[in-house]
Design an enzyme around this catalytic site. Structure first.
Site, short mmCIF file in Angstrom:
data_model
loop_
_atom_site.label_atom_id
_atom_site.label_comp_id
_atom_site.label_asym_id
_atom_site.label_seq_id
_atom_site.Cartn_x
_atom_site.Cartn_y
_atom_site.Cartn_z
CG ASP A 38 -2.21 0.78 0.99
OD1 ASP A 38 -2.12 1.96 0.57
OD2 ASP A 38 -3.30 0.22 1.22
CG ASP A 52 2.81 4.49 -7.46
OD1 ASP A 52 1.67 4.12 -7.82
OD2 ASP A 52 3.38 5.48 -7.95
CG ASN A 79 -8.64 -4.91 -1.87
OD1 ASN A 79 -9.84 -5.11 -2.01
ND2 ASN A 79 -8.17 -3.86 -1.20
CE1 TYR A 144 -13.99 1.31 -8.54
CE2 TYR A 144 -16.25 0.58 -8.89
CZ TYR A 144 -15.06 0.48 -8.21
OH TYR A 144 -14.92 -0.44 -7.20
CE LYS A 148 -12.48 -2.15 -8.99
NZ LYS A 148 -11.42 -2.93 -8.30
CB ALA A 177 -18.00 -2.46 0.59
CB THR A 179 -14.82 0.85 2.39
OG1 THR A 179 -15.27 1.63 1.26
CG2 THR A 179 -15.13 -0.63 2.15
#
Length: 248
Positions: A38, A52, A79, A144, A148, A177, A179
């Site tokens: 991350d 990155d 993820n 987006y 995906k 979700a 998040t």
């Protein structure tokens, strides 16, 4: 009881928060040694490598750091991703390039760096995070959704390429979700409570998906005992993509 990932090493991108953090915690609870990749440092006990995903050298160094720490790699969870809002005219070329570099090419970079190590494992798997947006048309999510949708197609192609090497490739497709990223979007809305209620109502079970629910689905897909689960896109969306309910 020995966990199903006991003795295995896992790598989770975007594991510092949200779904990624829940996945890292789930795999760790079940015995895996976990490396989080991350840009932000994880505040958990998991090993962290700064990464990155838009930079090949950064990805290669991070995967090498995970191997140096644990000496092996068995489970990869791709993820990490970034969001985008708007119709087809809303995003600039730079925004398209950035989202594609992270959400699609970033997954390919991680998989490419991991493959030599996964080929040495008898429990090898890659699980990519797709989305309900891979399968259903959502308003104001063109960029987006495009990334995906590519993740889901890439997952199936990767599964075909690597199944006979003993590397299982699948993807999970969460609905909306609960998040930190979704919360940031809600905070930007004119009426956050109404916007959250609308997102909840959009999913047939009338609530946001929890990160922990997605993590348990990822653990199922990565479980080395599920050797015939290959090329699967597993929805965790409260029935959003599959069900067509009558209005109340």
């Amino acid at each position: 009881m020995v966990g199903r990932f006991e003795g295995l090493a896992a790598l989770v991108t975007g594991g510092a928060s949200g779904i990624g953090a829940a996945v890292a915690d789930q795999l760790s609870r079940e015995g895996a040694q976990v490396t989080v990749l991350d840009v932000a440092q994880t505040h958990s006990s998991h090993h962290w490598e700064k990464c990155d995903l838009a930079d090949t050298n950064s990805v290669n160094a991070a995967v090498a750091g995970a191997i140096e720490r644990f000496g092996r790699l068995d489970v990869v969870v791709n993820n990490a991703g970034i969001g985008a809002q708007g119709d087809v005219a809303a995003n600039s070329d730079a925004e398209w390039s950035q989202a594609w570099e992270v959400n699609v090419v970033g997954m390919a970079r991680v998989a490419r760096a991991a493959l030599p190590h996964l080929r040495e494992s008898s429990a090898a798997s890659i699980t990519n995070t797709a989305s309900v947006a891979s399968m259903a048309g959502l308003p104001q999510r063109v960029l987006y959704s495009a990334t995906k949708g590519a993740v889901m197609a890439m997952t199936k192609a990767m599964a075909a390429d690597h199944v006979r090497e003993g590397i299982r490739v699948n993807c999970v497709a969460p609905g909306t979700a609960d998040t930190p990223w979704i919360q940031r979007l809600l905070d930007q809305a004119d009426k956050p409570d109404e916007e959250r209620a609308a997102l909840e109502a959009r999913q047939p079970h009338r609530r946001l998906v929890s990160a922990e629910e997605v993590a348990r689905a990822v653990a199922y897909l990565a479980d080395p005992e599920n050797r015939s689960t290959i090329g699967v896109c597993l929805p965790v969306d409260g029935g959003m993509e599959a069900l067509r309910l009558r209005p109340d």
